[in-house]
Scaffold this active site. Sequence first.
Site, PDB file in Angstrom:
ATOM      1  N   SER A  51      -1.493  -5.780  14.577  1.00 40.21           N
ATOM      2  CA  SER A  51      -2.164  -4.499  14.860  1.00 40.21           C
ATOM      3  C   SER A  51      -2.832  -3.885  13.640  1.00 40.21           C
ATOM      4  O   SER A  51      -3.675  -2.995  13.763  1.00 40.21           O
ATOM      5  CB  SER A  51      -1.139  -3.508  15.440  1.00 40.21           C
TER       6      SER A  51
ATOM      7  N   SER B 212       5.327 -13.684   0.033  1.00 44.79           N
ATOM      8  CA  SER B 212       4.769 -12.777  -0.974  1.00 44.79           C
ATOM      9  C   SER B 212       4.985 -13.424  -2.332  1.00 44.79           C
ATOM     10  O   SER B 212       5.946 -14.188  -2.527  1.00 44.79           O
ATOM     11  CB  SER B 212       5.508 -11.438  -0.930  1.00 44.79           C
TER      12      SER B 212
ATOM     13  N   TYR C 197      13.169  -6.763  -0.483  1.00 42.13           N
ATOM     14  CA  TYR C 197      11.891  -7.371  -0.084  1.00 42.13           C
ATOM     15  C   TYR C 197      11.748  -8.757  -0.706  1.00 42.13           C
ATOM     16  O   TYR C 197      11.405  -9.730  -0.020  1.00 42.13           O
ATOM     17  CB  TYR C 197      10.745  -6.454  -0.518  1.00 42.13           C
TER      18      TYR C 197
ATOM     19  N   ILE D 282      -2.539  -6.933  -1.953  1.00 39.37           N
ATOM     20  CA  ILE D 282      -3.601  -6.931  -0.954  1.00 39.37           C
ATOM     21  C   ILE D 282      -3.754  -5.496  -0.440  1.00 39.37           C
ATOM     22  O   ILE D 282      -2.750  -4.861  -0.062  1.00 39.37           O
ATOM     23  CB  ILE D 282      -3.236  -7.873   0.229  1.00 39.37           C
TER      24      ILE D 282
HETATM   25  P1  NAP Z   1       0.776  -3.474   7.016  1.00 37.93           P
HETATM   26  O1  NAP Z   1      -0.655  -3.138   6.880  1.00 37.93           O
HETATM   27  O2  NAP Z   1       1.815  -2.451   6.707  1.00 37.93           O
HETATM   28  O3  NAP Z   1       1.015  -4.038   8.497  1.00 37.93           O
HETATM   29  C1  NAP Z   1       2.288  -4.448   8.890  1.00 37.93           C
HETATM   30  C2  NAP Z   1       2.196  -5.067  10.274  1.00 37.93           C
HETATM   31  O4  NAP Z   1       3.501  -5.545  10.609  1.00 37.93           O
HETATM   32  C3  NAP Z   1       1.784  -4.053  11.340  1.00 37.93           C
HETATM   33  O5  NAP Z   1       0.904  -4.679  12.242  1.00 37.93           O
HETATM   34  C4  NAP Z   1       3.112  -3.722  12.025  1.00 37.93           C
HETATM   35  O6  NAP Z   1       2.967  -3.457  13.417  1.00 37.93           O
HETATM   36  C5  NAP Z   1       3.851  -5.034  11.884  1.00 37.93           C
HETATM   37  N1  NAP Z   1       5.296  -4.857  11.991  1.00 37.93           N
HETATM   38  C6  NAP Z   1       6.152  -4.246  11.123  1.00 37.93           C
HETATM   39  N2  NAP Z   1       7.405  -4.279  11.612  1.00 37.93           N
HETATM   40  C7  NAP Z   1       7.334  -4.936  12.789  1.00 37.93           C
HETATM   41  C8  NAP Z   1       8.298  -5.305  13.766  1.00 37.93           C
HETATM   42  N3  NAP Z   1       9.600  -4.991  13.612  1.00 37.93           N
HETATM   43  N4  NAP Z   1       7.897  -5.978  14.872  1.00 37.93           N
HETATM   44  C9  NAP Z   1       6.584  -6.316  15.047  1.00 37.93           C
HETATM   45  N5  NAP Z   1       5.625  -5.980  14.151  1.00 37.93           N
HETATM   46  C10 NAP Z   1       6.008  -5.299  13.042  1.00 37.93           C
HETATM   47  O7  NAP Z   1       1.160  -4.713   6.092  1.00 37.93           O
HETATM   48  P2  NAP Z   1       0.275  -5.938   5.547  1.00 37.93           P
HETATM   49  O8  NAP Z   1      -0.064  -5.642   4.143  1.00 37.93           O
HETATM   50  O9  NAP Z   1      -0.771  -6.304   6.513  1.00 37.93           O
HETATM   51  O10 NAP Z   1       1.435  -7.044   5.501  1.00 37.93           O
HETATM   52  C11 NAP Z   1       1.464  -8.142   6.397  1.00 37.93           C
HETATM   53  C12 NAP Z   1       2.414  -9.183   5.820  1.00 37.93           C
HETATM   54  O11 NAP Z   1       1.941  -9.580   4.526  1.00 37.93           O
HETATM   55  C13 NAP Z   1       3.843  -8.669   5.609  1.00 37.93           C
HETATM   56  O12 NAP Z   1       4.764  -9.672   5.916  1.00 37.93           O
HETATM   57  C14 NAP Z   1       3.872  -8.356   4.131  1.00 37.93           C
HETATM   58  O13 NAP Z   1       5.180  -8.412   3.598  1.00 37.93           O
HETATM   59  C15 NAP Z   1       2.982  -9.453   3.586  1.00 37.93           C
HETATM   60  N6  NAP Z   1       2.436  -9.162   2.259  1.00 37.93           N
HETATM   61  C16 NAP Z   1       1.629  -8.093   2.053  1.00 37.93           C
HETATM   62  C17 NAP Z   1       1.145  -7.843   0.768  1.00 37.93           C
HETATM   63  C18 NAP Z   1       0.252  -6.673   0.444  1.00 37.93           C
HETATM   64  O14 NAP Z   1      -0.002  -6.440  -0.759  1.00 37.93           O
HETATM   65  N7  NAP Z   1      -0.270  -5.942   1.394  1.00 37.93           N
HETATM   66  C19 NAP Z   1       1.492  -8.707  -0.283  1.00 37.93           C
HETATM   67  C20 NAP Z   1       2.312  -9.785  -0.015  1.00 37.93           C
HETATM   68  C21 NAP Z   1       2.767 -10.013   1.255  1.00 37.93           C
HETATM   69  P3  NAP Z   1       2.960  -1.959  14.064  1.00 37.93           P
HETATM   70  O15 NAP Z   1       2.121  -1.083  13.194  1.00 37.93           O
HETATM   71  O16 NAP Z   1       2.373  -2.204  15.429  1.00 37.93           O
HETATM   72  O17 NAP Z   1       4.402  -1.523  14.152  1.00 37.93           O
END
Ligand code: NAP
Length: 244
Positions: free
Chosen positions: A10, A139, A152, A185
């Site tokens: 989403s 990550s 984390y 990111i």
């Molecule tokens: P984000 O923008 O905060 O989005 C998180 C997504 O995860 C949302 O779509 C949320 O859905 C969903 N989510 C969270 N808890 C959930 C649950 N219990 N069941 C189903 N969906 C759930 O985060 P992002 O940056 O896109 O991160 C995506 C992935 O990349 C994560 O695993 C994160 O750890 C990893 N990551 C991110 C970064 C970064 O710098 N951004 C770096 C390394 C790794 P809803 O909003 O619908 O609840």
Amino acid sequence: MKTALITGASRGIGTACAIALAKCSYNIVLNYNNSEEKALNLAKILADNYAVEVLCVKADVSYKAQVDEMVKTAIDRFSTIDVLVNNAGVSLEKLFTDTTLDEWDKVISTNLTSVYNVTHAVLPTMISKHSGSVINISSMWGQVGASCEVAYSASKAGVIGLTKALAKEVAPSNIRVNCVAPGVIMTDMMSGFSDEDLALIKEDIPLGDFGTAKNVADIVSFLASDKTQYITGQVIGVNGGMVI
Ligand code: NAP
């Protein structure tokens, strides 16, 4: 047509992965938990622009029963899941000594147990088809550890271990399991950081800038494709050189 299931689609990286895979003509199973409006908007954009079918399913991926129901709905609709992107995740920034057991459990269940839940439900259909690609989003902190992000980092290190072990176990079934380890990111996940903190972090990135969700999605769609037929059990960094 092939089908891809993306958890946490989403927002952020999950949304970018859904767009990238729809562009590659996959039917999309778009999982969300709280952000229903965003998920429904994305579903409409994908269906209107890429001539693919999209199924939106609400499920909290940390609950096995909700995941089993989601996967059953997806297979009833599309008969198969060819690509699974385990992307849903939450972050937690605080001292380890201040982290409660409830907070620890939430991070581990959302980031690591979820990968068990969804992959466990999806693998039987991949095994029966003798083909599939599982892509787990870890990550760079799972590779090297982050101060004040112990839960984390532990959850994301677990995802890397799960990826490597499962890759060996399911390779005879022609299923590939790989991991993408993003750096910093720019998504909602980074919204808690002040401009000053971000400026300091940026100084440590050799390529000099933060990554985009599309940078990660481009690697995810590559790992989904036949171009990576001989790649399994790998951890691919998308981090601007921050971890080498
Ligand atoms: P984000 O923008 O905060 O989005 C998180 C997504 O995860 C949302 O779509 C949320 O859905 C969903 N989510 C969270 N808890 C959930 C649950 N219990 N069941 C189903 N969906 C759930 O985060 P992002 O940056 O896109 O991160 C995506 C992935 O990349 C994560 O695993 C994160 O750890 C990893 N990551 C991110 C970064 C970064 O710098 N951004 C770096 C390394 C790794 P809803 O909003 O619908 O609840």
